[in-house]
Design a protein around this motif. Sequence first.
Motif, PDB file in Angstrom:
ATOM      1  N   LEU A  98       0.840  -1.189   0.000  1.00 33.76           N
ATOM      2  CA  LEU A  98       0.000   0.000   0.000  1.00 33.76           C
ATOM      3  C   LEU A  98       0.879   1.246   0.000  1.00 33.76           C
ATOM      4  O   LEU A  98       1.978   1.243   0.573  1.00 33.76           O
ATOM      5  CB  LEU A  98      -0.897   0.029   1.240  1.00 33.76           C
ATOM      6  N   ASP A  99       0.376   2.313  -0.595  1.00 31.36           N
ATOM      7  CA  ASP A  99       1.088   3.586  -0.560  1.00 31.36           C
ATOM      8  C   ASP A  99       0.653   4.438   0.622  1.00 31.36           C
ATOM      9  O   ASP A  99       1.439   5.241   1.141  1.00 31.36           O
ATOM     10  CB  ASP A  99       0.828   4.357  -1.855  1.00 31.36           C
ATOM     11  N   ALA A 100      -0.593   4.274   1.041  1.00 31.68           N
ATOM     12  CA  ALA A 100      -1.118   5.084   2.137  1.00 31.68           C
ATOM     13  C   ALA A 100      -2.414   4.468   2.640  1.00 31.68           C
ATOM     14  O   ALA A 100      -2.932   3.507   2.047  1.00 31.68           O
ATOM     15  CB  ALA A 100      -1.364   6.523   1.668  1.00 31.68           C
ATOM     16  N   ALA A 101      -2.936   5.032   3.726  1.00 32.58           N
ATOM     17  CA  ALA A 101      -4.226   4.610   4.259  1.00 32.58           C
ATOM     18  C   ALA A 101      -4.951   5.833   4.795  1.00 32.58           C
ATOM     19  O   ALA A 101      -4.321   6.772   5.296  1.00 32.58           O
ATOM     20  CB  ALA A 101      -4.053   3.577   5.371  1.00 32.58           C
ATOM     21  N   LEU A 102      -6.257   5.828   4.672  1.00 35.92           N
ATOM     22  CA  LEU A 102      -7.087   6.889   5.234  1.00 35.92           C
ATOM     23  C   LEU A 102      -7.780   6.321   6.456  1.00 35.92           C
ATOM     24  O   LEU A 102      -8.601   5.404   6.343  1.00 35.92           O
ATOM     25  CB  LEU A 102      -8.109   7.370   4.205  1.00 35.92           C
ATOM     26  N   SER A 103      -7.444   6.860   7.641  1.00 30.34           N
ATOM     27  CA  SER A 103      -7.892   6.256   8.892  1.00 30.34           C
ATOM     28  C   SER A 103      -8.107   7.315   9.967  1.00 30.34           C
ATOM     29  O   SER A 103      -7.576   8.427   9.866  1.00 30.34           O
ATOM     30  CB  SER A 103      -6.845   5.253   9.399  1.00 30.34           C
ATOM     31  N   PRO A 104      -8.855   6.968  11.032  1.00 34.42           N
ATOM     32  CA  PRO A 104      -8.953   7.859  12.197  1.00 34.42           C
ATOM     33  C   PRO A 104      -7.561   8.065  12.804  1.00 34.42           C
ATOM     34  O   PRO A 104      -6.857   7.099  13.097  1.00 34.42           O
ATOM     35  CB  PRO A 104      -9.883   7.109  13.144  1.00 34.42           C
ATOM     36  N   SER A 105      -7.178   9.310  12.997  1.00 34.17           N
ATOM     37  CA  SER A 105      -5.793   9.612  13.354  1.00 34.17           C
ATOM     38  C   SER A 105      -5.374   9.090  14.720  1.00 34.17           C
ATOM     39  O   SER A 105      -4.230   8.672  14.901  1.00 34.17           O
ATOM     40  CB  SER A 105      -5.556  11.125  13.279  1.00 34.17           C
ATOM     41  N   VAL A 106      -6.282   9.119  15.685  1.00 35.70           N
ATOM     42  CA  VAL A 106      -5.907   8.644  17.023  1.00 35.70           C
ATOM     43  C   VAL A 106      -5.621   7.148  16.999  1.00 35.70           C
ATOM     44  O   VAL A 106      -4.667   6.670  17.619  1.00 35.70           O
ATOM     45  CB  VAL A 106      -6.999   8.986  18.053  1.00 35.70           C
ATOM     46  N   ALA A 107      -6.433   6.398  16.276  1.00 30.93           N
ATOM     47  CA  ALA A 107      -6.218   4.951  16.186  1.00 30.93           C
ATOM     48  C   ALA A 107      -4.871   4.652  15.544  1.00 30.93           C
ATOM     49  O   ALA A 107      -4.142   3.761  15.988  1.00 30.93           O
ATOM     50  CB  ALA A 107      -7.342   4.304  15.386  1.00 30.93           C
ATOM     51  N   VAL A 108      -4.525   5.396  14.492  1.00 31.88           N
ATOM     52  CA  VAL A 108      -3.238   5.187  13.821  1.00 31.88           C
ATOM     53  C   VAL A 108      -2.080   5.581  14.737  1.00 31.88           C
ATOM     54  O   VAL A 108      -1.084   4.864  14.855  1.00 31.88           O
ATOM     55  CB  VAL A 108      -3.176   6.000  12.509  1.00 31.88           C
ATOM     56  N   THR A 109      -2.227   6.718  15.400  1.00 30.64           N
ATOM     57  CA  THR A 109      -1.149   7.222  16.255  1.00 30.64           C
ATOM     58  C   THR A 109      -0.840   6.269  17.399  1.00 30.64           C
ATOM     59  O   THR A 109       0.319   5.947  17.671  1.00 30.64           O
ATOM     60  CB  THR A 109      -1.512   8.600  16.824  1.00 30.64           C
ATOM     61  N   PHE A 110      -1.902   5.802  18.081  1.00 30.56           N
ATOM     62  CA  PHE A 110      -1.686   4.977  19.264  1.00 30.56           C
ATOM     63  C   PHE A 110      -1.746   3.478  18.987  1.00 30.56           C
ATOM     64  O   PHE A 110      -1.351   2.679  19.827  1.00 30.56           O
ATOM     65  CB  PHE A 110      -2.704   5.350  20.339  1.00 30.56           C
ATOM     66  N   GLY A 111      -2.232   3.093  17.808  1.00 30.17           N
ATOM     67  CA  GLY A 111      -2.305   1.677  17.495  1.00 30.17           C
ATOM     68  C   GLY A 111      -1.279   1.221  16.483  1.00 30.17           C
ATOM     69  O   GLY A 111      -1.151   0.040  16.218  1.00 30.17           O
ATOM     70  N   PHE A 112      -0.535   2.146  15.863  1.00 27.79           N
ATOM     71  CA  PHE A 112       0.426   1.766  14.836  1.00 27.79           C
ATOM     72  C   PHE A 112       1.719   2.567  14.894  1.00 27.79           C
ATOM     73  O   PHE A 112       2.816   2.002  14.959  1.00 27.79           O
ATOM     74  CB  PHE A 112      -0.223   1.927  13.454  1.00 27.79           C
ATOM     75  N   LEU A 113       1.615   3.891  14.895  1.00 25.56           N
ATOM     76  CA  LEU A 113       2.817   4.726  14.795  1.00 25.56           C
ATOM     77  C   LEU A 113       3.745   4.582  15.993  1.00 25.56           C
ATOM     78  O   LEU A 113       4.950   4.809  15.865  1.00 25.56           O
ATOM     79  CB  LEU A 113       2.424   6.200  14.624  1.00 25.56           C
ATOM     80  N   GLN A 114       3.218   4.225  17.142  1.00 26.02           N
ATOM     81  CA  GLN A 114       4.053   4.085  18.328  1.00 26.02           C
ATOM     82  C   GLN A 114       4.701   2.703  18.442  1.00 26.02           C
ATOM     83  O   GLN A 114       5.492   2.467  19.346  1.00 26.02           O
ATOM     84  CB  GLN A 114       3.247   4.386  19.592  1.00 26.02           C
ATOM     85  N   LYS A 115       4.355   1.818  17.518  1.00 29.78           N
ATOM     86  CA  LYS A 115       4.946   0.484  17.526  1.00 29.78           C
ATOM     87  C   LYS A 115       6.184   0.459  16.618  1.00 29.78           C
ATOM     88  O   LYS A 115       6.320   1.290  15.716  1.00 29.78           O
ATOM     89  CB  LYS A 115       3.923  -0.546  17.045  1.00 29.78           C
ATOM     90  N   PRO A 116       7.092  -0.480  16.839  1.00 22.70           N
ATOM     91  CA  PRO A 116       8.309  -0.545  16.016  1.00 22.70           C
ATOM     92  C   PRO A 116       8.014  -0.609  14.525  1.00 22.70           C
ATOM     93  O   PRO A 116       8.701   0.028  13.723  1.00 22.70           O
ATOM     94  CB  PRO A 116       8.987  -1.837  16.509  1.00 22.70           C
ATOM     95  N   GLU A 117       6.979  -1.360  14.137  1.00 24.00           N
ATOM     96  CA  GLU A 117       6.684  -1.496  12.715  1.00 24.00           C
ATOM     97  C   GLU A 117       6.142  -0.202  12.094  1.00 24.00           C
ATOM     98  O   GLU A 117       6.124  -0.053  10.872  1.00 24.00           O
ATOM     99  CB  GLU A 117       5.687  -2.637  12.477  1.00 24.00           C
ATOM    100  N   GLY A 118       5.709   0.732  12.939  1.00 23.28           N
ATOM    101  CA  GLY A 118       5.179   1.986  12.419  1.00 23.28           C
ATOM    102  C   GLY A 118       6.169   3.135  12.430  1.00 23.28           C
ATOM    103  O   GLY A 118       5.814   4.275  12.096  1.00 23.28           O
ATOM    104  N   LYS A 119       7.432   2.860  12.763  1.00 21.42           N
ATOM    105  CA  LYS A 119       8.422   3.927  12.953  1.00 21.42           C
ATOM    106  C   LYS A 119       8.721   4.716  11.677  1.00 21.42           C
ATOM    107  O   LYS A 119       9.149   5.875  11.742  1.00 21.42           O
ATOM    108  CB  LYS A 119       9.725   3.348  13.510  1.00 21.42           C
ATOM    109  N   ASP A 120       8.495   4.125  10.508  1.00 22.61           N
ATOM    110  CA  ASP A 120       8.800   4.806   9.249  1.00 22.61           C
ATOM    111  C   ASP A 120       7.595   5.523   8.650  1.00 22.61           C
ATOM    112  O   ASP A 120       7.657   6.024   7.528  1.00 22.61           O
ATOM    113  CB  ASP A 120       9.338   3.799   8.227  1.00 22.61           C
TER     114      ASP A 120
END
Length: 267
Positions: A174-196
């Motif tokens: 995927l190139d991108a995703a359209l999602s609720p920002s809080v869910a992405v921030t706390f459910g993905f971006l803070q995890k190691p796999e979301g660091k990039d």
Amino acid sequence: MNRFPLTLLVTLALGCTSALAAGETLRVGADLSYPPFQSRDVNGTPTGFEIDITNAVCKAIDVKCEYVVSSFDAEIPSLLAKKVDFISPLGATEKRRKSIGFSDFIYHIPTHLVARKSTPLQPTPESLKGKNVAVQQGTIQEMYAKKFWAPKGVEVRPYPDQDAIYQDLVAGRLDAALSPSVAVTFGFLQKPEGKDFALTGPEVRDDVLFSIGSAWGVRKEDKKTQEMLNKGLAKIMADGTWEKIKQHYFGNIKMKVEPAETHNAAE
């Protein structure tokens, strides 16, 4: 990968002795594949912000809550088929209000595009033309992307749950995703796999498709359940329980829908 097939219905009872004695049980539709809003803990028990809020409301109104697990896009059909009494919070959009009713608003979160930090992508059809953009099935994000982006050459790809979206973002499918920002921030971006990855561009909004808040879904004719949920929500808002739960998951992020901003979601 969808961890919870559409055919799987798992019921987990939560409640107290007094509610059981009174014989009052409310079945709650949930998908449990959307951390930190809904998921399972290490013991398989429902957990997350929405689960904790729902449990607090059920306790406040002295009823037993029973979680019936399915995919997100199966929740409204399950509600209308009377397989559940109400469903987990979702945006109270005009389209959804045509078929179901809603409780008072529980919280609001904005929608954003998430993409790799190294890309210049923005949440516009011009920027995303020819790109693969994921959305969760049955969400307002899917409605928005299919209405405004797909006709202009954006490849909109619906997924059964957010976990599958995150996996394909990391894998480069995927190139991108359209999602609720809080869910992405706390459910993905803070995890190691979301660091990039990061949220990119301004909040994505539409006055018709988007609701300014999320609320429990109920059948239109079920005024009793609607009133019970509103009563319990008002109680946990007043005694500080709602704020305590929100702080636990999201800190000082503003998520409360202020009375001046809106009317009752059921109207």
